[in-house]
Design a protein around this motif. Structure first.
Motif, PDB file in Angstrom:
ATOM      1  N   GLU A  17       0.810  -1.217   0.000  1.00 26.38           N
ATOM      2  CA  GLU A  17       0.000   0.000   0.000  1.00 26.38           C
ATOM      3  C   GLU A  17       0.844   1.269   0.000  1.00 26.38           C
ATOM      4  O   GLU A  17       0.314   2.362  -0.174  1.00 26.38           O
ATOM      5  N   CYS A  18       2.146   1.116   0.184  1.00 27.90           N
ATOM      6  CA  CYS A  18       3.054   2.270   0.141  1.00 27.90           C
ATOM      7  C   CYS A  18       3.389   2.582  -1.317  1.00 27.90           C
ATOM      8  O   CYS A  18       3.619   1.674  -2.117  1.00 27.90           O
ATOM      9  N   SER A  19       3.432   3.851  -1.650  1.00 27.59           N
ATOM     10  CA  SER A  19       3.657   4.239  -3.043  1.00 27.59           C
ATOM     11  C   SER A  19       5.136   4.267  -3.443  1.00 27.59           C
ATOM     12  O   SER A  19       5.462   4.156  -4.615  1.00 27.59           O
ATOM     13  N   ASP A  20       6.033   4.435  -2.470  1.00 26.23           N
ATOM     14  CA  ASP A  20       7.454   4.472  -2.796  1.00 26.23           C
ATOM     15  C   ASP A  20       8.270   4.037  -1.579  1.00 26.23           C
ATOM     16  O   ASP A  20       7.725   3.748  -0.513  1.00 26.23           O
ATOM     17  N   TRP A  21       9.610   4.008  -1.761  1.00 29.97           N
ATOM     18  CA  TRP A  21      10.452   3.527  -0.672  1.00 29.97           C
ATOM     19  C   TRP A  21      10.543   4.491   0.498  1.00 29.97           C
ATOM     20  O   TRP A  21      10.758   4.064   1.629  1.00 29.97           O
ATOM     21  N   GLU A  22      10.361   5.740   0.258  1.00 31.55           N
ATOM     22  CA  GLU A  22      10.348   6.685   1.376  1.00 31.55           C
ATOM     23  C   GLU A  22       9.191   6.341   2.324  1.00 31.55           C
ATOM     24  O   GLU A  22       9.352   6.323   3.540  1.00 31.55           O
ATOM     25  N   GLU A  23       8.038   6.040   1.746  1.00 32.96           N
ATOM     26  CA  GLU A  23       6.878   5.634   2.544  1.00 32.96           C
ATOM     27  C   GLU A  23       7.128   4.302   3.253  1.00 32.96           C
ATOM     28  O   GLU A  23       6.720   4.107   4.392  1.00 32.96           O
ATOM     29  N   GLY A  26       9.263   4.822   6.189  1.00 35.75           N
ATOM     30  CA  GLY A  26       8.423   5.417   7.231  1.00 35.75           C
ATOM     31  C   GLY A  26       7.586   4.356   7.932  1.00 35.75           C
ATOM     32  O   GLY A  26       7.464   4.365   9.158  1.00 35.75           O
ATOM     33  N   LEU A  27       7.015   3.429   7.151  1.00 35.17           N
ATOM     34  CA  LEU A  27       6.231   2.342   7.735  1.00 35.17           C
ATOM     35  C   LEU A  27       7.112   1.458   8.611  1.00 35.17           C
ATOM     36  O   LEU A  27       6.723   1.070   9.710  1.00 35.17           O
ATOM     37  N   LEU A  28       8.305   1.170   8.144  1.00 37.13           N
ATOM     38  CA  LEU A  28       9.233   0.345   8.916  1.00 37.13           C
ATOM     39  C   LEU A  28       9.547   1.006  10.262  1.00 37.13           C
ATOM     40  O   LEU A  28       9.550   0.342  11.304  1.00 37.13           O
ATOM     41  N   ILE A  29       9.764   2.315  10.251  1.00 35.01           N
ATOM     42  CA  ILE A  29      10.043   3.052  11.493  1.00 35.01           C
ATOM     43  C   ILE A  29       8.818   3.025  12.407  1.00 35.01           C
ATOM     44  O   ILE A  29       8.944   2.816  13.614  1.00 35.01           O
TER      45      ILE A  29
END
Length: 132
Positions: A17-23, A26-29
């Protein structure tokens, strides 16, 4: 409790559901922030995961034939990685842990988007959990 495979599928869905690796980072954090606090007195050298650039502590506890893990790290991304692993492994039998496929790590792209040192650390955490 969902099966090991169901848990991995949930994680794949969350990351898809994340659009890119930055997201995704963020999810991982955010996932790392959900770890319960780790007792400071338990942060000993014997609980450190060898082979990690960051400091990662993993504390196993066995109850009724299942292993439950507590963990912490001094790095936000590494803390997220160990939190993902605990979500998959904690509350499982030794056989489930030993025989678990970790294809979900490739499916969410961690194998491609982590630096070499973080990827090595991730697999060091997996090996540590499986050895416990």
């Amino acid at each position: 409790m969902p099966s090991l495979e169901e848990t991995q599928e949930e994680i794949i869905k969350e990351f898809s559901e994340c659009s890119d690796w930055e997201e995704r980072y963020g999810l991982l954090i955010e996932i790392g922030d959900t770890l319960p606090s780790f007792p400071e007195g338990k942060k000993s050298e014997d609980l450190l995961v060898p082979g990690c650039q960051s400091r990662v502590w993993v504390l196993p506890e066995e109850k009724e034939g299942k292993l439950f893990f507590s963990a912490d790290s001094d790095s936000a991304i590494t803390k997220g990685m160990i939190a993902l692993l605990l979500r998959v492994f904690s509350g499982r039998t030794r056989d489930e842990i030993r025989n678990a496929s970790l294809d979900f790590l490739k499916e969410i792209g961690l194998d491609k988007h982590l630096s070499m040192s973080r990827r090595n650390g991730l697999y060091s955490m997996v090996n540590r959990i499986k050895s416990l």
